[in-house]
Enzyme design. Structure first.
Site, PDB file in Angstrom:
ATOM      1  N   ASN A  87      -0.709   0.988 -10.334  1.00 56.68           N
ATOM      2  CA  ASN A  87      -0.477  -0.281 -11.564  1.00 56.68           C
ATOM      3  C   ASN A  87      -2.405  -0.387 -10.885  1.00 56.68           C
ATOM      4  O   ASN A  87      -3.195  -0.183 -10.467  1.00 56.68           O
ATOM      5  CB  ASN A  87      -0.561  -1.052 -10.773  1.00 56.68           C
ATOM      6  N   HIS A 100      -2.512   2.853  -4.846  1.00 60.40           N
ATOM      7  CA  HIS A 100      -1.249   3.030  -4.630  1.00 60.40           C
ATOM      8  C   HIS A 100      -1.068   3.072  -5.389  1.00 60.40           C
ATOM      9  O   HIS A 100      -0.825   2.948  -6.448  1.00 60.40           O
ATOM     10  CB  HIS A 100      -0.983   0.981  -3.778  1.00 60.40           C
TER      11      HIS A 100
END
Ligand code: DGP
Length: 114
Positions: A87, A100
């Site tokens: 994201n 991440h």
């Protein structure tokens, strides 16, 4: 940089996490709010806030996130497949400003995402 992110605090062992993999470039640990039976976050130890701040110098580290994803996919027995999600920013649904990769598996995942 203002204050450490929660992920930097996990890297620095200031808060606990269920760590499943670590090497000199990255760390992988179970997501606190799993969205699938296997939900692991793979993060670089370098503090890159999001994909929007990625530079060519990060390419080796970011490539490592994928080889670790493959390795963990094998270790967790995800032979039917899995999903990697990154994201980016508000519209991407990013809530922690430390880049991440989500590794999600052990269930069939719908597409398109919400
Ligand atoms: P994202 O929305 O892509 O920024 O995902 C952030 C993820 O981080 C979210 O799935 C929940 C997880 N998370 C947030 N805080 C913690 C924490 O303190 N420990 C762990 N293990 N995961 C966390």
């Amino acid at each position: 940089m203002a204050g450490k992110t929660i992920f930097k605090r996990i890297i620095d062992r200031e808060i606990p996490a269920n760590i499943v993999y670590e090497d000199e470039l990255c760390l992988a640990f179970r997501d606190l709010h799993p969205q699938a039976p296997v939900h692991v976050l793979i993060i670089p130890k370098t503090e890159i806030p999001s994909v929007a701040q990625v530079e060519p110098e990060h390419e080796a580290t970011l490539g490592r996130l994928f080889t670790v994803a493959r390795k963990l996919g094998e270790e967790f027995g995800l032979s039917d497949g899995y999903r990697l999600v990154v994201n980016c920013g508000k519209d991407g649904g990013q809530t922690v400003d430390h880049l991440h990769v989500h590794l999600l598996g052990q269930r069939a995942l719908a597409w398109p995402p919400g």
